[in-house]
Scaffold this motif. Structure first.
Motif, PDB file in Angstrom:
ATOM      1  N   ASP A   8       0.866  -1.164   0.000  1.00 15.12           N
ATOM      2  CA  ASP A   8       0.000   0.000   0.000  1.00 15.12           C
ATOM      3  C   ASP A   8       0.917   1.231   0.000  1.00 15.12           C
ATOM      4  O   ASP A   8       2.098   1.136   0.355  1.00 15.12           O
ATOM      5  CB  ASP A   8      -0.873  -0.038   1.256  1.00 15.12           C
ATOM      6  N   LEU A   9       0.389   2.390  -0.394  1.00 19.21           N
ATOM      7  CA  LEU A   9       1.235   3.589  -0.468  1.00 19.21           C
ATOM      8  C   LEU A   9       1.075   4.477   0.766  1.00 19.21           C
ATOM      9  O   LEU A   9       1.954   4.543   1.616  1.00 19.21           O
ATOM     10  CB  LEU A   9       0.912   4.367  -1.748  1.00 19.21           C
ATOM     11  N   SER A 111      -2.524   0.796  -4.761  1.00 18.15           N
ATOM     12  CA  SER A 111      -3.135   1.808  -3.908  1.00 18.15           C
ATOM     13  C   SER A 111      -4.540   2.148  -4.373  1.00 18.15           C
ATOM     14  O   SER A 111      -4.852   2.059  -5.567  1.00 18.15           O
ATOM     15  CB  SER A 111      -2.273   3.079  -3.926  1.00 18.15           C
ATOM     16  N   ASN A 112      -5.389   2.571  -3.423  1.00 16.37           N
ATOM     17  CA  ASN A 112      -6.698   3.114  -3.772  1.00 16.37           C
ATOM     18  C   ASN A 112      -6.606   4.604  -4.121  1.00 16.37           C
ATOM     19  O   ASN A 112      -7.611   5.204  -4.485  1.00 16.37           O
ATOM     20  CB  ASN A 112      -7.696   2.922  -2.619  1.00 16.37           C
ATOM     21  N   LYS A 113      -5.421   5.174  -4.022  1.00 12.50           N
ATOM     22  CA  LYS A 113      -5.200   6.536  -4.510  1.00 12.50           C
ATOM     23  C   LYS A 113      -5.265   6.503  -6.038  1.00 12.50           C
ATOM     24  O   LYS A 113      -4.842   5.528  -6.668  1.00 12.50           O
ATOM     25  CB  LYS A 113      -3.831   7.055  -4.050  1.00 12.50           C
ATOM     26  N   HIS A 115      -4.646   6.504  -9.845  1.00  7.63           N
ATOM     27  CA  HIS A 115      -3.439   6.092 -10.563  1.00  7.63           C
ATOM     28  C   HIS A 115      -2.604   7.294 -10.997  1.00  7.63           C
ATOM     29  O   HIS A 115      -1.368   7.230 -10.981  1.00  7.63           O
ATOM     30  CB  HIS A 115      -3.847   5.272 -11.791  1.00  7.63           C
ATOM     31  N   THR A 118      -0.699   8.023  -7.876  1.00  7.28           N
ATOM     32  CA  THR A 118       0.092   6.914  -7.337  1.00  7.28           C
ATOM     33  C   THR A 118       1.421   6.751  -8.063  1.00  7.28           C
ATOM     34  O   THR A 118       2.477   6.593  -7.428  1.00  7.28           O
ATOM     35  CB  THR A 118      -0.712   5.595  -7.419  1.00  7.28           C
ATOM     36  N   THR A 122       4.996   7.716  -6.232  1.00  8.18           N
ATOM     37  CA  THR A 122       5.912   6.608  -5.962  1.00  8.18           C
ATOM     38  C   THR A 122       7.260   6.852  -6.627  1.00  8.18           C
ATOM     39  O   THR A 122       8.319   6.650  -6.012  1.00  8.18           O
ATOM     40  CB  THR A 122       5.312   5.284  -6.455  1.00  8.18           C
ATOM     41  N   GLY A 136      -2.429   2.278  -9.300  1.00  9.01           N
ATOM     42  CA  GLY A 136      -3.335   3.085  -8.516  1.00  9.01           C
ATOM     43  C   GLY A 136      -4.768   2.777  -8.908  1.00  9.01           C
ATOM     44  O   GLY A 136      -5.033   1.907  -9.738  1.00  9.01           O
ATOM     45  N   GLN A 137      -5.698   3.514  -8.306  1.00 12.14           N
ATOM     46  CA  GLN A 137      -7.109   3.272  -8.580  1.00 12.14           C
ATOM     47  C   GLN A 137      -7.482   3.788  -9.960  1.00 12.14           C
ATOM     48  O   GLN A 137      -7.161   4.905 -10.332  1.00 12.14           O
ATOM     49  CB  GLN A 137      -7.968   3.954  -7.506  1.00 12.14           C
ATOM     50  N   ARG A 138      -8.129   2.928 -10.742  1.00 15.28           N
ATOM     51  CA  ARG A 138      -8.590   3.267 -12.088  1.00 15.28           C
ATOM     52  C   ARG A 138     -10.047   2.868 -12.222  1.00 15.28           C
ATOM     53  O   ARG A 138     -10.493   1.919 -11.590  1.00 15.28           O
ATOM     54  CB  ARG A 138      -7.743   2.526 -13.136  1.00 15.28           C
ATOM     55  N   ARG A 143     -11.734  -0.995  -6.704  1.00 16.07           N
ATOM     56  CA  ARG A 143     -10.715  -0.681  -5.704  1.00 16.07           C
ATOM     57  C   ARG A 143     -10.661  -1.740  -4.611  1.00 16.07           C
ATOM     58  O   ARG A 143     -11.584  -2.545  -4.462  1.00 16.07           O
ATOM     59  CB  ARG A 143     -10.963   0.705  -5.093  1.00 16.07           C
TER      60      ARG A 143
END
Length: 216
Positions: A8-9, A111-113, A115, A118, A122, A136-138, A143
Motif C-alpha cells: 500500500d502507499l 493503492s486506492n489513490k 493512478h 500513485t 511513488t 493506482g485506482q482506475r 478498488r
C-alpha cells in the motif's frame, strides 16, 4: 517462499496525512464549509479513494452526488500542486526496499489513490523504474478490497498470488490480501490501529520496516 512484496502507499510507504488534510481543508474553506481541525480525523477518512474521502469531509447535508463530484475535482486540483509539501517516506522504508531488491525479491505498489497520483508520487519518492509494478485506482478496476488489482499485479510480475505478500496499514489492505490469496502483513506505524489489522485477517503485524526482511 515469497517472491514479491507489494505495498500500500499512503500510511505504509509514505506519511502523506498532512498534505491530504491540508488540501481537503483548503477545498472546504474555499467552499465556505468548516475545516477539519483535528488532523488525526483523517486517519479514518482515507483509504477508499478520493471521492469517499471528500464525501466524508463534507458536512452531511452537503453530500449530494453533484457536490461530491465538484468538490473532488477541486480537492484533486489542490492536491496536484501540494502532494509533496510535507509528505515523506517513513523512516527505514528506503533501506528496507533496497534490501529486498538486493535479495532479488520483486516489489510493487497497489493503492486506492488515483493512478494519476500513485505513479508520480511513488516515482518521486523512490525513483523511476524502482518498483516492478505500480497500480493506482482506475475506473475500470474495482478498488481494494476487491482482489482484481492483486490478480493484475501478480500477472504482470508473472507470479502466483500465493507467492506474493501484501503490506498495508488498514483493514481494507488486510481484507484485500485475504480475498486475493496473498499473505497479509500489517504495519503498526500507519493510519489505522493494530486492532483493525487483526480483525481483518493480518497474518503478521510488524513495527519496523526492517522486520519485513525477517519474514521470508
Amino acid at each position: 517462499m515469497l517472491k514479491a512484496f507489494i505495498f500500500d502507499l499512503d500510511g505504509t510507504l509514505i506519511d502523506s496525512l498532512a498534505d491530504i488534510a491540508g488540501c481537503i481543508n483548503r477545498m472546504l474553506e474555499t467552499r465556505g464549509f468548516p475545516p477539519c481541525q483535528d488532523i488525526s480525523m483523517f486517519r479514518q477518512m482515507v483509504g477508499d479513494g478520493m471521492e469517499k474521502l471528500v464525501e466524508r469531509a463534507l458536512p452531511e447535508a452537503e453530500r449530494t452526488p453533484e457536490m461530491i463530484r465538484v468538490c473532488t475535482e477541486e480537492y484533486r486540483a489542490f492536491y496536484d500542486g501540494h502532494w509533496q509539501d510535507e509528505t515523506r517516506p517513513y523512516e527505514g522504508i528506503t533501506e528496507m526496499l533496497a534490501s529486498l531488491k538486493e535479495q532479488g525479491i520483486k516489489i510493487g505498489v497497489i493503492s486506492n489513490k488515483a493512478h494519476r497520483f500513485t505513479v508520480p508520487m511513488t516515482e518521486h519518492f523512490f525513483g523511476q523504474g524502482y518498483f516492478d509494478v505500480i497500480l493506482g485506482q482506475r475506473a475500470e478496476v474495482p478498488r481494494k478490497p476487491s482482489p482484481e488489482g492483486a490478480y493484475e499485479a501478480a500477472s504482470l510480475l508473472r507470479l502466483s498470488v500465493t507467492e506474493c505478500a501484501y503490506i498495508g496499514d488498514s483493514g481494507i489492505d488486510m481484507a484485500f490480501a485475504k480475498s486475493a490469496g496473498m499473505v497479509g502483513i500489517g504495519v503498526d506505524w500507519g493510519f489505522r490501529s493494530v486492532e483493525e489489522l487483526r480483525e481483518h485477517g493480518a497474518t503478521r503485524i510488524i513495527s519496523l520496516p526492517s522486520d519485513l526482511l525477517e519474514i521470508n
